[in-house]
Design a protein around this motif. Sequence first.
Motif, PDB file in Angstrom:
ATOM      1  N   LEU A 369       0.836  -1.195   0.000  1.00 32.79           N
ATOM      2  CA  LEU A 369       0.000   0.000   0.000  1.00 32.79           C
ATOM      3  C   LEU A 369       0.873   1.249   0.000  1.00 32.79           C
ATOM      4  N   GLY A 370       1.885   1.263   0.875  1.00 27.46           N
ATOM      5  CA  GLY A 370       2.784   2.411   0.932  1.00 27.46           C
ATOM      6  C   GLY A 370       3.478   2.651  -0.394  1.00 27.46           C
ATOM      7  N   GLN A 371       3.950   1.582  -1.022  1.00 28.28           N
ATOM      8  CA  GLN A 371       4.635   1.731  -2.305  1.00 28.28           C
ATOM      9  C   GLN A 371       3.700   2.276  -3.378  1.00 28.28           C
ATOM     10  N   SER A 372       2.459   1.796  -3.381  1.00 33.90           N
ATOM     11  CA  SER A 372       1.513   2.254  -4.413  1.00 33.90           C
ATOM     12  C   SER A 372       1.155   3.724  -4.234  1.00 33.90           C
ATOM     13  N   LEU A 373       1.282   4.237  -2.988  1.00 32.34           N
ATOM     14  CA  LEU A 373       0.973   5.637  -2.709  1.00 32.34           C
ATOM     15  C   LEU A 373       2.229   6.495  -2.604  1.00 32.34           C
ATOM     16  N   SER A 374       3.374   5.916  -2.966  1.00 36.84           N
ATOM     17  CA  SER A 374       4.669   6.610  -2.884  1.00 36.84           C
ATOM     18  C   SER A 374       4.958   7.067  -1.452  1.00 36.84           C
ATOM     19  N   MET A 375       4.574   6.236  -0.487  1.00 33.46           N
ATOM     20  CA  MET A 375       4.854   6.493   0.923  1.00 33.46           C
ATOM     21  C   MET A 375       5.811   5.424   1.436  1.00 33.46           C
ATOM     22  N   ASN A 392      13.050  -6.621   4.542  1.00 38.16           N
ATOM     23  CA  ASN A 392      13.760  -6.159   3.348  1.00 38.16           C
ATOM     24  C   ASN A 392      13.289  -6.927   2.115  1.00 38.16           C
ATOM     25  N   GLU A 393      13.045  -8.217   2.282  1.00 33.31           N
ATOM     26  CA  GLU A 393      12.614  -9.049   1.161  1.00 33.31           C
ATOM     27  C   GLU A 393      11.234  -8.653   0.645  1.00 33.31           C
ATOM     28  N   ILE A 394      10.339  -8.195   1.548  1.00 36.03           N
ATOM     29  CA  ILE A 394       8.993  -7.832   1.089  1.00 36.03           C
ATOM     30  C   ILE A 394       8.904  -6.368   0.676  1.00 36.03           C
ATOM     31  N   GLY A 395      10.051  -5.673   0.690  1.00 40.08           N
ATOM     32  CA  GLY A 395      10.082  -4.320   0.134  1.00 40.08           C
ATOM     33  C   GLY A 395       9.951  -3.191   1.128  1.00 40.08           C
ATOM     34  N   CYS A 396      10.030  -3.472   2.442  1.00 40.40           N
ATOM     35  CA  CYS A 396       9.958  -2.409   3.442  1.00 40.40           C
ATOM     36  C   CYS A 396      11.222  -1.553   3.348  1.00 40.40           C
ATOM     37  N   THR A 397      11.078  -0.242   3.332  1.00 41.17           N
ATOM     38  CA  THR A 397      12.209   0.649   3.064  1.00 41.17           C
ATOM     39  C   THR A 397      13.095   0.868   4.280  1.00 41.17           C
ATOM     40  N   PHE A 398      12.491   1.172   5.424  1.00 42.02           N
ATOM     41  CA  PHE A 398      13.267   1.543   6.608  1.00 42.02           C
ATOM     42  C   PHE A 398      12.917   0.649   7.792  1.00 42.02           C
ATOM     43  N   GLY A 399      13.859   0.607   8.748  1.00 45.63           N
ATOM     44  CA  GLY A 399      13.637  -0.173   9.956  1.00 45.63           C
ATOM     45  C   GLY A 399      14.133   0.565  11.185  1.00 45.63           C
ATOM     46  N   GLN A 400      13.495   0.268  12.317  1.00 45.87           N
ATOM     47  CA  GLN A 400      13.836   0.902  13.588  1.00 45.87           C
ATOM     48  C   GLN A 400      13.626  -0.123  14.686  1.00 45.87           C
TER      49      GLN A 400
END
Length: 426
Positions: A369-375, A392-400
Amino acid sequence: MRVPPLRLIEHAIAHLRAQAGRDHALPISLLIVNVDRFKLVNDLCGHAAGDRLIEHIRDRCARSSRNLQVIHIGADEFACLLPVTAFDSGEGDRIADRIAERLLEAVGDPVSLGRHIVHPTASIGIATDRFGTLSPEELLRGASIALSHAKQAGGGTVQRFCPAMFADLSDRATLEDDLRGGLLRGELLPYYQPIVSLGSRKIARFEALVRWHHPHRGLLGPDQFLTIAEEAGLDDDLLFSMVRQACRNAGEWEGRLGLSINMTPRQVCDPTVALRLLRIVFASGMRPDRFTVEITEDAMMHNVVAAQETVSTLREAGIRIALDDFGTGYTSLSRICQLPLDMIKIDRSLIQSLDTDAGRKLVKVVVDLGQSLSMPVTAEGIETPRQARLLNEIGCTFGQGYLFGRAAPASLAARLAGAAPLAIAS
């Protein structure tokens, strides 16, 4: 002219004593019932609907026990008086507890208010005069203190007054006084937790999290004083102090890393807070696109129109907006699409479900959803290398999370800002 709650309770107790044929020494329990989140009902449905809800709840409370005398003592609050003659046998407290549970059930039945179906909940504080020797004022004070503990527990619960609660209240008052002085003395400081790119393991920004260097209690986390700051009206002073210090610290970071800071739901709905925040950021010389304000789903639901106005004001000035703790509130996916957001932060509770197939699919839905909304999506609460790899494999950009580092003082954050990518075992 509105009659004070204490006067209403005094009259009710006198009436009960007269009915029992006693001038004094009538064992009695006082239950204070407070409707949780009643302001939200007024805001969502209107005050007339809120009045109807109160009428429904008063009738339900009165029907829950024929021995209960119910008095409306405030906008969202009732006093329920229960004369009990079984204290000598040890049954009195159990009777009051059963009545309280019955009240919670009665209040919790859904109510239709026009176009809305409301599912109310309540918090209840109980104080008992076992020997009929307490004054109405003492009884009311005990029940009110117990109610405060029930509200602090998250609502929908019952708390019985005990002397330790008064000690807690005294300690809370002392901590509030200390907090006022601590803000003036500079004892409250931002600590910084890194947010990293899951692909490169490089730090992308830091989230500023407040810590209190209390002179006698040591280092205190926000869970120990933020609620007190909000109730005492000190939360804005605390926010502006954190922003000033964080902007100054961020000026020392190599690579011009980003900075995130949190706003409470009330602050998000106050346009004056946003304007003061912007003045501080611009006065610091920090580029606004390096600055991210994190808001929760509850903030957006508290007052949608006011929150959207605040968010728009910040974004027009160049500030980025992140929706924090996604997955714990009430925001629907369709509402996410309508909000002027720049990024989404997935709550740690969803990250902990990555070990299950259903959990991974759910997280991937949010990431997609985030990727489709450029978020870009940030995953919170990452504690293991496996979680980082799966995200990382499923495309999540950042981690904390603790895997990458805990919140640290400004001096350590400055060193980390210029360091090589974080070395994390796979």
